[in-house]
Design a protein around this motif. Structure first.
Motif, PDB file in Angstrom:
ATOM      1  N   TYR A 192      -4.621   6.249  13.553  1.00 23.50           N
ATOM      2  CA  TYR A 192      -4.905   7.639  13.200  1.00 23.50           C
ATOM      3  C   TYR A 192      -4.046   8.546  14.084  1.00 23.50           C
ATOM      4  O   TYR A 192      -3.394   9.491  13.630  1.00 23.50           O
ATOM      5  N   GLY A 193      -4.009   8.231  15.368  1.00 19.55           N
ATOM      6  CA  GLY A 193      -3.200   9.003  16.312  1.00 19.55           C
ATOM      7  C   GLY A 193      -1.728   8.994  15.916  1.00 19.55           C
ATOM      8  O   GLY A 193      -1.050  10.017  15.979  1.00 19.55           O
ATOM      9  N   ALA A 194      -1.237   7.835  15.483  1.00 19.66           N
ATOM     10  CA  ALA A 194       0.179   7.723  15.108  1.00 19.66           C
ATOM     11  C   ALA A 194       0.503   8.614  13.918  1.00 19.66           C
ATOM     12  O   ALA A 194       1.508   9.324  13.913  1.00 19.66           O
ATOM     13  N   VAL A 195      -0.346   8.583  12.920  1.00 14.32           N
ATOM     14  CA  VAL A 195      -0.037   9.391  11.732  1.00 14.32           C
ATOM     15  C   VAL A 195      -0.183  10.884  12.040  1.00 14.32           C
ATOM     16  O   VAL A 195       0.593  11.709  11.559  1.00 14.32           O
ATOM     17  N   LEU A 196      -1.116  11.239  12.899  1.00  8.47           N
ATOM     18  CA  LEU A 196      -1.243  12.654  13.280  1.00  8.47           C
ATOM     19  C   LEU A 196       0.013  13.138  14.005  1.00  8.47           C
ATOM     20  O   LEU A 196       0.537  14.214  13.717  1.00  8.47           O
ATOM     21  N   LEU A 197       0.521  12.318  14.933  1.00  8.38           N
ATOM     22  CA  LEU A 197       1.716  12.714  15.675  1.00  8.38           C
ATOM     23  C   LEU A 197       2.938  12.767  14.765  1.00  8.38           C
ATOM     24  O   LEU A 197       3.761  13.668  14.858  1.00  8.38           O
ATOM     25  N   ASP A 198       3.048  11.793  13.866  1.00 13.83           N
ATOM     26  CA  ASP A 198       4.244  11.733  13.013  1.00 13.83           C
ATOM     27  C   ASP A 198       4.225  12.747  11.882  1.00 13.83           C
ATOM     28  O   ASP A 198       5.256  13.000  11.261  1.00 13.83           O
ATOM     29  N   THR A 199       3.079  13.301  11.565  1.00 10.24           N
ATOM     30  CA  THR A 199       3.028  14.296  10.487  1.00 10.24           C
ATOM     31  C   THR A 199       2.601  15.667  11.011  1.00 10.24           C
ATOM     32  O   THR A 199       2.294  16.555  10.206  1.00 10.24           O
ATOM     33  N   SER A 200       2.601  15.835  12.334  1.00 11.01           N
ATOM     34  CA  SER A 200       2.100  17.071  12.940  1.00 11.01           C
ATOM     35  C   SER A 200       0.762  17.478  12.321  1.00 11.01           C
ATOM     36  O   SER A 200       0.637  18.533  11.714  1.00 11.01           O
ATOM     37  N   ASN A 201      -0.191  16.594  12.462  1.00 11.11           N
ATOM     38  CA  ASN A 201      -1.545  16.844  11.946  1.00 11.11           C
ATOM     39  C   ASN A 201      -1.557  17.087  10.424  1.00 11.11           C
ATOM     40  O   ASN A 201      -2.162  18.017   9.931  1.00 11.11           O
ATOM     41  N   PHE A 202      -0.845  16.208   9.722  1.00 10.93           N
ATOM     42  CA  PHE A 202      -0.777  16.246   8.254  1.00 10.93           C
ATOM     43  C   PHE A 202      -0.168  17.529   7.704  1.00 10.93           C
ATOM     44  O   PHE A 202      -0.574  18.018   6.665  1.00 10.93           O
ATOM     45  N   LYS A 203       0.851  18.029   8.413  1.00 13.94           N
ATOM     46  CA  LYS A 203       1.530  19.223   7.915  1.00 13.94           C
ATOM     47  C   LYS A 203       2.945  18.931   7.424  1.00 13.94           C
ATOM     48  O   LYS A 203       3.482  19.646   6.600  1.00 13.94           O
ATOM     49  N   HIS A 204       3.598  17.875   7.955  1.00 15.31           N
ATOM     50  CA  HIS A 204       4.970  17.547   7.558  1.00 15.31           C
ATOM     51  C   HIS A 204       5.067  16.087   7.163  1.00 15.31           C
ATOM     52  O   HIS A 204       4.403  15.239   7.742  1.00 15.31           O
ATOM     53  N   LYS A 205       5.965  15.805   6.230  1.00 16.41           N
ATOM     54  CA  LYS A 205       6.348  14.418   5.927  1.00 16.41           C
ATOM     55  C   LYS A 205       5.185  13.516   5.522  1.00 16.41           C
ATOM     56  O   LYS A 205       5.222  12.308   5.729  1.00 16.41           O
ATOM     57  N   VAL A 206       4.144  14.092   4.993  1.00 17.32           N
ATOM     58  CA  VAL A 206       3.007  13.277   4.557  1.00 17.32           C
ATOM     59  C   VAL A 206       3.340  12.651   3.205  1.00 17.32           C
ATOM     60  O   VAL A 206       3.799  13.335   2.295  1.00 17.32           O
ATOM     61  N   GLU A 207       3.125  11.356   3.078  1.00 22.97           N
ATOM     62  CA  GLU A 207       3.379  10.669   1.815  1.00 22.97           C
ATOM     63  C   GLU A 207       2.098   9.978   1.359  1.00 22.97           C
ATOM     64  O   GLU A 207       1.134   9.864   2.114  1.00 22.97           O
ATOM     65  N   GLU A 208       2.140   9.482   0.129  1.00 19.79           N
ATOM     66  CA  GLU A 208       0.949   8.874  -0.450  1.00 19.79           C
ATOM     67  C   GLU A 208       0.320   7.774   0.442  1.00 19.79           C
ATOM     68  O   GLU A 208      -0.898   7.765   0.632  1.00 19.79           O
ATOM     69  N   PRO A 209       1.119   6.846   1.006  1.00 17.83           N
ATOM     70  CA  PRO A 209       0.481   5.823   1.854  1.00 17.83           C
ATOM     71  C   PRO A 209      -0.266   6.415   3.056  1.00 17.83           C
ATOM     72  O   PRO A 209      -1.269   5.846   3.508  1.00 17.83           O
ATOM     73  N   ASP A 210       0.232   7.557   3.562  1.00 19.00           N
ATOM     74  CA  ASP A 210      -0.466   8.209   4.681  1.00 19.00           C
ATOM     75  C   ASP A 210      -1.824   8.738   4.218  1.00 19.00           C
ATOM     76  O   ASP A 210      -2.827   8.598   4.924  1.00 19.00           O
ATOM     77  N   ARG A 211      -1.830   9.325   3.028  1.00 20.67           N
ATOM     78  CA  ARG A 211      -3.098   9.857   2.500  1.00 20.67           C
ATOM     79  C   ARG A 211      -4.093   8.734   2.237  1.00 20.67           C
ATOM     80  O   ARG A 211      -5.279   8.864   2.522  1.00 20.67           O
ATOM     81  N   GLU A 212      -3.567   7.643   1.719  1.00 17.45           N
ATOM     82  CA  GLU A 212      -4.443   6.502   1.431  1.00 17.45           C
ATOM     83  C   GLU A 212      -5.070   5.958   2.728  1.00 17.45           C
ATOM     84  O   GLU A 212      -6.280   5.718   2.790  1.00 17.45           O
ATOM     85  N   ALA A 213      -4.237   5.807   3.763  1.00 14.84           N
ATOM     86  CA  ALA A 213      -4.753   5.307   5.045  1.00 14.84           C
ATOM     87  C   ALA A 213      -5.759   6.294   5.630  1.00 14.84           C
ATOM     88  O   ALA A 213      -6.838   5.906   6.087  1.00 14.84           O
ATOM     89  N   LEU A 214      -5.417   7.569   5.588  1.00 13.00           N
ATOM     90  CA  LEU A 214      -6.298   8.595   6.146  1.00 13.00           C
ATOM     91  C   LEU A 214      -7.693   8.537   5.512  1.00 13.00           C
ATOM     92  O   LEU A 214      -8.708   8.650   6.204  1.00 13.00           O
TER      93      LEU A 214
END
Ligand SMILES: [Mn+2]
Length: 403
Positions: free
Chosen positions: A192-214
């Motif tokens: 969860y921490g990794a995806v938050l850091l890599d998407t700036s808290n789900f604001k950038h570069k979010v893709e479908e697999p990220d949403r599914e994991a979230l």
């Protein structure tokens, strides 16, 4: 032995001699992230190894399971520079660095075990480079979110998709296969921490697999009242607060030297110049989360910073050292990127051609810190803010190959 926490898994690994993981054909299997060893890479390697073990336990609890060893692809000493990672490890998992394997362990194992062959699942990258190329004999699996370089076509899994975080692909892959959701859940905070850091808290570069994991993370966390930050007043998980504390730890670079700052999130490449293989340049790229202006202030001005970069370039035998900065401009709240390059005097013409080739793609505009550039030092604003190192590297590669 049953294992249902990441820490328990790592303790189990460390309780056994390394030889017990070597097969009769003297093969040792590892999983490693890329050589920047950023939060995403470390989280990816640890989660892949842990999930692989949980899966093997479910397949056959009685047989001798040979686990994949998670290896962090940097010298042990460099872990402390990544304060977001140590924050997560220590605070959330009570994992100290002696429970982890590092680059020098690979070297040691090869020395200690005669005829050892190392197999690796590679996560968060899809090509072995530099030292790893020498230390790893074969790639046996890939999960990654960088540009697919088309290598190791036969391995399983071979999942390479655009996502914010590589961990999203890893979670989704194993979530379909592992039944023990309680044991899986222990890993969620880290991913969860990794995806938050890599998407700036789900604001950038979010893709479908990220949403599914979230979606899975949220369901799992809600069902268990896990208190992600142990000092929360309430028992509910506060994503915003979690993101902020990780971001703060990541940005904490006060007190580090310029060398440390470059090493903190660093990748090194050997690029061909022109279409033949007979000429190449070594380029090291560090990413950092403060502005160049901040650096100059912190390290006694632009001149000192350039000198430190030059020392770094010499220490690592590079033709060019590049520092990429990304930060939020406090004045107008916009996301900005910059690029500083320090090159060897020997390639003074080549560097100009490289900059000329990159400029239209990355929208580089010269910085106004100085009217005139010091020889071989260049600083730019990178107006194409979408291009992180993940996009800049293939861009450099193409420009140099076309020279
Ligand atoms: Mn990544």
């Amino acid at each position: 032995m049953s294992v249902n926490t990441l820490r328990g898994f790592l303790e189990l690994l460390k309780s056994k001699p390394i030889k017990s993981f070597v097969t009769p054909l003297t093969r040792l299997s590892i999983v490693c992230g890329n050589e920047s060893a950023d939060f995403d890479s470390v989280s990816s390697a640890l989660s892949y190894a842990y999930f692989d073990y949980l899966y093997k336990l479910e397949l056959d609890n009685n047989s001798l399971i040979i686990p994949l060893l998670p290896v962090i692809n940097i010298p042990r000493d460099d872990l402390k520079l990544r304060k977001d990672i140590t924050f997560m490890l220590e605070r959330e998992y009570s994992i100290s660095e002696d429970l982890l394997y590092f680059h020098e362990d690979l070297i040691k194992w090869r020395e200690e075990i005669h005829d050892l062959k190392i197999n690796a699942v590679i996560v968060d990258h899809n090509e072995l480079v530099n030292e790893s190329k020498k230390l790893i004999d074969s790639v046996v699996g890939i999960i990654d979110h960088h540009e697919d370089l088309g290598l190791y076509k036969e391995v399983t899994p071979r999942i390479i998709k655009v996502t914010g975080s590589c961990t999203s692909l890893i979670y989704n892959y194993w979530n379909d296969m592992i039944k023990d959701k309680i044991a899986m859940k222990d890993m969620i905070k880290f991913m969860y921490g990794a995806v938050l850091l890599d998407t700036s808290n789900f604001k950038h570069k979010v893709e479908e697999p990220d949403r599914e994991a979230l979606k899975s993370y949220q369901t799992e966390l809600e069902s268990s009242n896990i208190n992600i930050l142990s000092n929360n007043d309430t028992n509910s998980f506060d994503q915003e607060k979690f993101f902020k504390s990780l971001k703060k730890a990541k940005k904490d670079i006060k007190g580090l030297s310029v060398r440390d700052i470059i090493r903190k999130d660093y990748k090194q490449f050997e690029f061909n110049v022109g279409s033949s293989n007979d000429r190449s340049v070594a380029i090291g790229i560090g990413s950092m989360v403060k502005s160049l202006k901040w650096l100059y202030k912190e390290y006694n001005g632009v001149e000192t910073f350039r000198e430190e970069c030059e020392k770094f370039r010499e220490e690592f035998n590079l033709d060019v050292v590049i520092v990429m900065s990304s930060f939020n401009d406090k004045q107008n709240g916009t996301f900005m990127r910059e690029m500083a390059l320090v090159s060897s005097p020997e390639i003074s013409e080549l560097i100009l051609k490289l900059i000329k080739g990159m400029a239209p793609i990355l929208q580089l505009t010269p910085h106004n810190y100085h009217d005139e550039h010091t020889a071989h030092c260049y600083e730019f604003k990178q107006l194409n803010v979408e291009a992180s190192r993940k996009q800049v590297v293939p861009c450099i590669k193409r420009v140099l190959e076309q020279l």
